[in-house]
Design a protein around this motif. Sequence first.
Motif, PDB file in Angstrom:
ATOM      1  N   GLU A 279     -22.520  55.100  56.213  1.00  0.00           N
ATOM      2  CA  GLU A 279     -21.552  54.936  55.125  1.00  0.00           C
ATOM      3  C   GLU A 279     -21.341  53.477  54.761  1.00  0.00           C
ATOM      4  OE1 GLU A 279     -20.860  57.558  57.588  1.00  0.00           O
ATOM      5  OE2 GLU A 279     -21.938  58.561  55.966  1.00  0.00           O
ATOM      6  N   GLY A 280     -22.010  52.582  55.473  1.00  0.00           N
ATOM      7  CA  GLY A 280     -21.909  51.168  55.146  1.00  0.00           C
ATOM      8  C   GLY A 280     -20.842  50.407  55.904  1.00  0.00           C
ATOM      9  N   ASN A 281     -20.279  51.020  56.933  1.00  0.00           N
ATOM     10  CA  ASN A 281     -19.296  50.304  57.751  1.00  0.00           C
ATOM     11  C   ASN A 281     -20.007  49.314  58.669  1.00  0.00           C
ATOM     12  OD1 ASN A 281     -16.778  51.608  56.908  1.00  0.00           O
ATOM     13  ND2 ASN A 281     -17.683  53.464  57.780  1.00  0.00           N
ATOM     14  N   ILE A 282     -19.336  48.208  58.952  1.00  0.00           N
ATOM     15  CA  ILE A 282     -19.892  47.149  59.784  1.00  0.00           C
ATOM     16  C   ILE A 282     -19.142  47.096  61.107  1.00  0.00           C
ATOM     17  CG2 ILE A 282     -20.350  44.667  59.993  1.00  0.00           C
ATOM     18  CD1 ILE A 282     -22.014  46.007  57.836  1.00  0.00           C
ATOM     19  N   GLY A 283     -19.893  47.184  62.198  1.00  0.00           N
ATOM     20  CA  GLY A 283     -19.302  46.980  63.510  1.00  0.00           C
ATOM     21  C   GLY A 283     -19.176  45.498  63.791  1.00  0.00           C
ATOM     22  N   SER A 284     -18.139  45.110  64.518  1.00  0.00           N
ATOM     23  CA  SER A 284     -17.898  43.681  64.754  1.00  0.00           C
ATOM     24  C   SER A 284     -17.458  43.411  66.177  1.00  0.00           C
ATOM     25  CB  SER A 284     -16.827  43.160  63.795  1.00  0.00           C
ATOM     26  OG  SER A 284     -16.478  41.824  64.088  1.00  0.00           O
ATOM     27  N   LEU A 285     -18.042  42.358  66.762  1.00  0.00           N
ATOM     28  CA  LEU A 285     -17.643  41.859  68.080  1.00  0.00           C
ATOM     29  C   LEU A 285     -17.165  40.408  67.957  1.00  0.00           C
ATOM     30  CD1 LEU A 285     -20.713  43.199  70.125  1.00  0.00           C
ATOM     31  CD2 LEU A 285     -18.420  44.200  70.063  1.00  0.00           C
TER      32      LEU A 285
ATOM     33  N   GLN B 194     -17.232  42.684  73.602  1.00  0.00           N
ATOM     34  CA  GLN B 194     -16.206  41.651  73.432  1.00  0.00           C
ATOM     35  C   GLN B 194     -16.158  40.687  74.605  1.00  0.00           C
ATOM     36  OE1 GLN B 194     -14.286  40.541  71.149  1.00  0.00           O
ATOM     37  NE2 GLN B 194     -14.520  42.054  69.512  1.00  0.00           N
ATOM     38  N   ALA B 195     -16.317  41.208  75.802  1.00  0.00           N
ATOM     39  CA  ALA B 195     -16.251  40.342  76.987  1.00  0.00           C
ATOM     40  C   ALA B 195     -17.375  39.312  76.987  1.00  0.00           C
ATOM     41  CB  ALA B 195     -16.307  41.191  78.256  1.00  0.00           C
ATOM     42  N   GLY B 196     -18.474  39.634  76.316  1.00  0.00           N
ATOM     43  CA  GLY B 196     -19.602  38.710  76.282  1.00  0.00           C
ATOM     44  C   GLY B 196     -19.306  37.422  75.544  1.00  0.00           C
ATOM     45  N   ASN B 197     -18.245  37.420  74.730  1.00  0.00           N
ATOM     46  CA  ASN B 197     -17.901  36.190  74.012  1.00  0.00           C
ATOM     47  C   ASN B 197     -17.506  35.055  74.949  1.00  0.00           C
ATOM     48  OD1 ASN B 197     -18.257  36.829  71.183  1.00  0.00           O
ATOM     49  ND2 ASN B 197     -16.558  38.271  71.406  1.00  0.00           N
ATOM     50  N   ASP B 198     -17.108  35.406  76.166  1.00  0.00           N
ATOM     51  CA  ASP B 198     -16.734  34.362  77.131  1.00  0.00           C
ATOM     52  C   ASP B 198     -17.921  33.473  77.487  1.00  0.00           C
ATOM     53  OD1 ASP B 198     -14.175  35.355  77.134  1.00  0.00           O
ATOM     54  OD2 ASP B 198     -14.435  36.553  78.966  1.00  0.00           O
ATOM     55  N   THR B 199     -19.157  34.012  77.321  1.00  0.00           N
ATOM     56  CA  THR B 199     -20.337  33.205  77.670  1.00  0.00           C
ATOM     57  C   THR B 199     -20.601  32.107  76.640  1.00  0.00           C
ATOM     58  OG1 THR B 199     -21.851  34.686  76.470  1.00  0.00           O
ATOM     59  CG2 THR B 199     -21.394  35.228  78.772  1.00  0.00           C
ATOM     60  N   ILE B 200     -20.023  32.256  75.464  1.00  0.00           N
ATOM     61  CA  ILE B 200     -20.311  31.298  74.386  1.00  0.00           C
ATOM     62  C   ILE B 200     -19.831  29.899  74.743  1.00  0.00           C
ATOM     63  CG2 ILE B 200     -19.673  30.662  72.012  1.00  0.00           C
ATOM     64  CD1 ILE B 200     -19.849  33.601  71.260  1.00  0.00           C
TER      65      ILE B 200
END
Length: 613
Positions: free
Chosen positions: A324-330, A294-300
């Motif tokens: 099981e088909g779950n999606i990880g999200s950042l 999550q912290a990496g979003n600051d570089t965007i």
Amino acid sequence: MAGGYPVSRKQMMRRKRQRRRMLLRLIPVIVIMLGLLIGAIVFASSGVLEDLSYSDKKENVADYIGEFSEYEAIVVKDGAYSDERVTLINGNPYIDYDIVKSEYVSRFYRDKKLDQILYTNATETLRTSIGTNTYGVTGTEYTLTMPATSLKGETLYMSLEYLKLFTTIDYKIKGGNDGTPYRIEVYTQAMPIQNASLTADKAIRTEASKKAKILVKPGKGTAVRLISPKEGEQIEEGWQKVLTDDLIIGYIETKHLSSPVQGQIEVTEVSDLSIQSVKMDEPVVLGWSMIAGQAGNDTIYGQLNSAPGMNVISPTWFYLADNEGNIGSLASQDAVNAAHNKGIKVWGMVDNFTKSEITTAYILGDEEIRTKVINSLISLALQYNLDGINIDFESLQEEAGEPFIQFIRELSIQTRANNLVLSVDNYVPKAYTNLYNRKEQGVFADYVIIMGYDEHYNGSEVAGSVASIGYVTDGIEKTIAEVPREKVINALPFYTRMWTVSNRNDDELAVAPTNSDGELITYKIDEVQTLPMQQAIDTAKSHSNATITWDETTKQNYAEWPSGSGKTMMWLEDSASLDAKLQVMSANNIAGVAVWQLGYSEGFAWDTINKYY
């Protein structure tokens, strides 16, 4: 009378009477002979005499056609009985499913868990359960006259009746019930033909000869198709090869045929899917943003400002989290908003390698799990107001190929319905990556992206370029051979690799591998480092004993310097190397450019890209 005795009147009369009696005897003979002559003339003109020169022996059609089984139809192809066979099930024609996939319609997908065959079009997935004569979607079913598919032992067959719903194909089948072999002619396109009709009740024979046996003797007016001889086949002058409506192939004299008439075999055309892609109005200039947390979003935010000309950013936000088909999200809504505020679209990337414990083939091969993945990705895209989804599934094995492309088909229905761009990342085409089915991606996906780098990677036994010009050119040319060029994007590397190698000793040389040219690799790789392109350039320039020369083969600056018992080598990515690649991309008129990755951006790189896109 001088010199003899005088003839009396009585003698003269006697001689006249004798001549008269002789003439009377000859008249019946002459009449009979004249009658015979007239009869002969009439007989000859009737054709009966000619008919006597023809063989009246009949050929058994089954023996003539060749070996056959009551469960197979012999395929009539190019005016001959071929070695091909079509399987008959209850008298109906079926084709081996593997042949259907390889030669007719590769789009079918077999779900062994559900025991179904799926076919995905632009808006829905049609399905038929194996062994049933119904097909359709939930709530709407259609009925066939025979089962769409049939499983015999380990072999699955598909009926031609079902197949012709999805591709341009038709057929005619004859024989079987009359004691002759089943014969079938299959058409995959409309075809011009020449027809004629018999002008008399004449036989069609096994060969172009009067002495050949009779196959069939159609009546006057019977229509036949004229067949051109096969290559190398010599037909006696005055004879014609023909095909009857019953699919009997034989020969008849040309004089017994009417003048040829042009005809046409009509086949109902099955139209293309006519998928309307979700496309950009301008060339794509995409940058991947590597986000590890999550912290990496600051570089965007900084990347949005340091990539002039970029119109799409693709953060590595999503990943297959479990089986099981779950999606990880950042994902970050703030980052999406920041990009949109700059007029930059956001295609969220989803990968299959963040979690090493997942099994891609299992996830995509199970319809329930596959559907869960699709629904989750669409839900996330709508939640964060994304403009597209970028699929980056790497290192797939053969068993994952079919489930993967079915996943792309089904996902594309949902992305189009929600006006989302679907792009798919691909390796440079090699034989071992054919399972990704780039051709089918080119039908369903909006963009097909070539990862035009990692020609030599960390595990390579040979040091070399990350992206030589030949490698990039080959990748583009092979991809556009399968995918419309207006859908193809080539990705450039903003990095290079530094190779430190040492010489092999004699023992090591004895077991050393060879390169692609069969040459012995005399060194071993001690260390490989991946460096951002500017860092690599600076590293090379910092060594006073380094030589940097332009390599015309790779279209790159090559740097080398001594290191221990060996040397260090780098094939640099810089303005010159990027320009060479962009020239190839521009010449091939593809849809755009991508870069891996934005964290390695340099001003000179974007200046070079902006010359072309």
